[in-house]
Design a protein around this motif. Structure first.
Motif, mmCIF file in Angstrom:
data_model
loop_
_atom_site.group_PDB
_atom_site.id
_atom_site.type_symbol
_atom_site.label_atom_id
_atom_site.label_comp_id
_atom_site.label_asym_id
_atom_site.label_seq_id
_atom_site.Cartn_x
_atom_site.Cartn_y
_atom_site.Cartn_z
ATOM 1 N N THR A 62 -6.041 -2.133 4.671
ATOM 2 C CA THR A 62 -4.843 -1.239 4.435
ATOM 3 C C THR A 62 -4.340 -0.824 5.748
ATOM 4 N N ARG A 63 -2.941 -0.938 6.043
ATOM 5 C CA ARG A 63 -2.413 -0.607 7.395
ATOM 6 C C ARG A 63 -1.858 0.793 7.348
ATOM 7 N N ARG A 64 -1.199 1.178 6.193
ATOM 8 C CA ARG A 64 -0.540 2.442 6.304
ATOM 9 C C ARG A 64 -0.919 3.295 5.152
ATOM 10 N N LEU A 65 -1.017 4.714 5.458
ATOM 11 C CA LEU A 65 -1.368 5.629 4.377
ATOM 12 C C LEU A 65 -0.202 6.842 4.319
ATOM 13 N N TRP A 66 0.322 7.132 3.165
ATOM 14 C CA TRP A 66 1.440 7.907 3.111
ATOM 15 C C TRP A 66 0.815 9.212 2.773
#
Ligand code: LMR
Length: 390
Positions: A115-119
């Motif tokens: 997983t590359r992105r966390l919001w």
């Protein structure tokens, strides 16, 4: 080697503890770090915790290791409390050193799974971004709360989520939002759950204040809705506030999936990452929570005390809102918000002046810990704040 390192600043939130303690003024007021206080300013050990500790002292026969994932009975009882019995999903948990330990393991798991992105909704607990950045995730932000109008920016939040891609992680506060106290309505939770499921985002739900908002089940109703809707989720739980065991560093991370096999695989990864970090979690706090939740008597006494902490917070919210109402038209929002925190529209220099001139301590964001108020302080706090807020 050490001369290659640059000295790091103190964590600004935790540094408030030292600043407040060093202030000699008798009438100083601590609205800083999020710990519950009673009307005498104490953070008491809950009755049920004392009783559980007594039981443990008398009956515990070994201090040998428990298990890599921690205390399974604690994990099962805690999951029942948070997830409930009818999520329609399978959960597998790992006990962690506090809620922060749970968030860090979640962040490690995201990184390991690619997983590359966390919001992250803004504003948020200041340590969130640091924890996710520490494992190399790119932190994308979505608007959550507008400080000047004291309102949740739900439409903007939903719009921002349409920019998220399948497989992105999204951090969601379960209840008693830190730092704003502003929650979602039932209809908004439903919309959020739907968009998370539809866009195949992986929710990481941070639950640190269960019981401080509306009630034990009510405070996780939204969380349960999201879990039901999303094929996979992670839930980070802190026992610090709900059981008043801050320094015992007690929490858990739960992987929630559509099959037990998937949840167990996630757990096996969480366990191996914990093993190479701190090996195994500390036992005492989890043993206390397990003892309380497993005993009908201790559990009901814990609920009584948790309810009374919530009542005190809500009472203080109403009193503060009332005291501010003739100078700040948004004051009623303070009474509507939930949990320990509200975020006031104050500038950094105003916050620093409050410390210097009045001995009122809060982080420079303008967040106040409502539990740090004593009824007797409210009139003075309100009279100092009104000219700044109005
Ligand atoms: C807070 O936000 O004040 C608490 O969660 C304490 C902490 O660790 O930051």
């Amino acid at each position: 080697m050490f001369d290659k390192l640059a000295s790091q600043p103190n964590d600004p939130l935790l540094a408030l503890i030292g600043l407040y303690n060093a202030d000699a003024r008798a009438d100083k007021i601590d609205l800083g770090v999020g710990v519950y206080r009673d009307d005498l300013g104490r953070t008491p050990v809950l009755r049920a915790v004392k009783a559980a500790e007594k039981q443990l002292l008398e009956t515990q026969e070994s201090k040998s290791y428990v298990a890599p994932e921690g205390d399974r009975v604690f994990l099962d009882l805690l999951w029942d409390l948070v997830g409930g019995k009818d999520t329609g999903k399978f959960a597998a948990g790992v006990q962690t050193p506090g809620g922060s330990g749970a968030l860090r393991l979640a962040s490690d798991l995201f990184a390991r799974a690619g997983t590359r992105r966390l919001w992250l909704g803004l504003p948020s607990w200041p340590n969130h971004a640091g924890i996710f950045g520490a494992t190399g995730l790119t932190v994308e932000t979505y608007p959550y709360f507008d400080v000047p109008t004291q309102s949740v920016r739900f439409a903007s939040m939903m719009k921002a989520m349409t920019g998220a891609q399948a497989g992105d992680a999204v951090l969601i506060h379960a209840s008693c939002h830190n730092p704003t106290g502003a929650g979602l309505t039932a209809a908004q939770w439903q919309e959020l759950a739907a968009i998370v499921a539809e866009r195949r985002l992986i929710p990481l739900i941070d639950s640190a204040y269960q019981g401080f908002g509306t009630g034990i089940d009510e405070d996780v109703a939204g969380l349960r809705q999201v879990i039901k809707a999303a094929p996979e989720a992670l839930v980070a739980v802190s026992c610090s506030k709900s059981f008043g065991i801050y320094r015992e560093r007690t929490g858990a991370i739960f992987a929630v999936a559509e099959t037990q096999t998937a949840a167990d695989i996630a757990r096996s990864n969480l366990v191996t990452m914990a093993r190479t970090s701190y090996s195994m979690p500390p036992d005492h706090g989890a043993a206390v929570v397990r003892t309380i939740l497993a005993s009908e008597t201790l559990r009901s006494d814990w609920v009584v005390e948790l309810n009374s902490m919530r009542d005190r917070l809500n009472g203080l919210r109403r009193e503060l809102a009332h005291a501010l109402s003739d100078g700040w038209q948004l004051a009623p929002q303070i009474a509507e918000q939930q949990g320990m925190f509200s975020l006031l529209p104050l500038s950094e220099s105003e916050v620093l002046d409050l410390r210097k001139d009045h001995g009122i301590y809060m982080p420079t964001s303008g967040r106040i810990n409502i539990a740090g108020l004593k009824s007797a302080d409210i009139a003075r706090v309100a009279s100092v704040l009104k000219p700044l807020l109005g």
